[in-house]
Design an enzyme around this catalytic site. Structure first.
Site, PDB file in Angstrom:
ATOM      1  N   CYS A  35      45.194  29.490   1.881  1.00 30.53           N
ATOM      2  CA  CYS A  35      44.527  28.185   1.812  1.00 30.53           C
ATOM      3  C   CYS A  35      44.143  27.663   3.196  1.00 30.53           C
ATOM      4  CB  CYS A  35      45.397  27.176   1.080  1.00 30.53           C
ATOM      5  SG  CYS A  35      47.021  26.946   1.812  1.00 30.53           S
ATOM      6  N   GLN A  50      56.019  30.940   2.490  1.00 31.25           N
ATOM      7  CA  GLN A  50      55.081  31.727   1.686  1.00 31.25           C
ATOM      8  C   GLN A  50      54.298  32.746   2.500  1.00 31.25           C
ATOM      9  OE1 GLN A  50      52.674  28.708  -0.142  1.00 31.25           O
ATOM     10  NE2 GLN A  50      53.881  28.755  -2.020  1.00 31.25           N
TER      11      GLN A  50
END
Length: 135
Positions: free
Chosen positions: A48, A124
């Protein structure tokens, strides 16, 4: 031959630009094939907050027929971006960074350890790096 990364992230590009160069998991195999047809097989890390294109750079001899010389690998990745995402290089080039050799490896370690994340210590990213490598 040396490692090369061309990319952009939350520090270098606004969200609108990052969104235009983002790839999801399903798009990766075809994008990797397209990158390979540009003569730069490698790994694509798209999250992202970043899109990075890792490859091995084999500098071409500098000559009148090949004026790019040492910039050959980076130019091939940029040409891939223009074709794949339908963008103008003038619109995106100012947001891109290029690291070679030791600087590329140093950058990848900073990314993998989340030192180059919006949130320091984000968990992550290591999984995202692993998934990009496996793809």
């Amino acid at each position: 031959m040396e490692f090369l990364v061309v990319g952009l992230n939350h520090r270098t590009a606004p969200v609108e630009v990052r969104e235009r160069l983002a790839l999801n998991k399903e798009q990766l195999p075809e994008a990797l094939g397209a990158l390979n047809t540009h003569g730069v097989p490698g790994v694509i890390l798209s999250t992202c907050n970043r899109s990075e294109f890792y490859t091995l750079d084999v500098p071409e001899a500098h000559s009148p027929e090949r004026p790019e010389g040492l910039e050959a690998g980076a130019n091939r990745v940029k040409n891939f971006l223009v074709e794949r995402f339908g963008i103008s290089l003038l619109d995106v080039d100012r947001y891109l960074y290029v690291y070679r050799g030791y600087d590329c490896i140093h950058h990848l370690f900073r990314v993998s350890s989340s030192l180059d994340s919006m949130i320091l210590g984000e968990e992550q990213i290591i999984g995202q790096v692993r998934d990009a490598y496996e793809a």
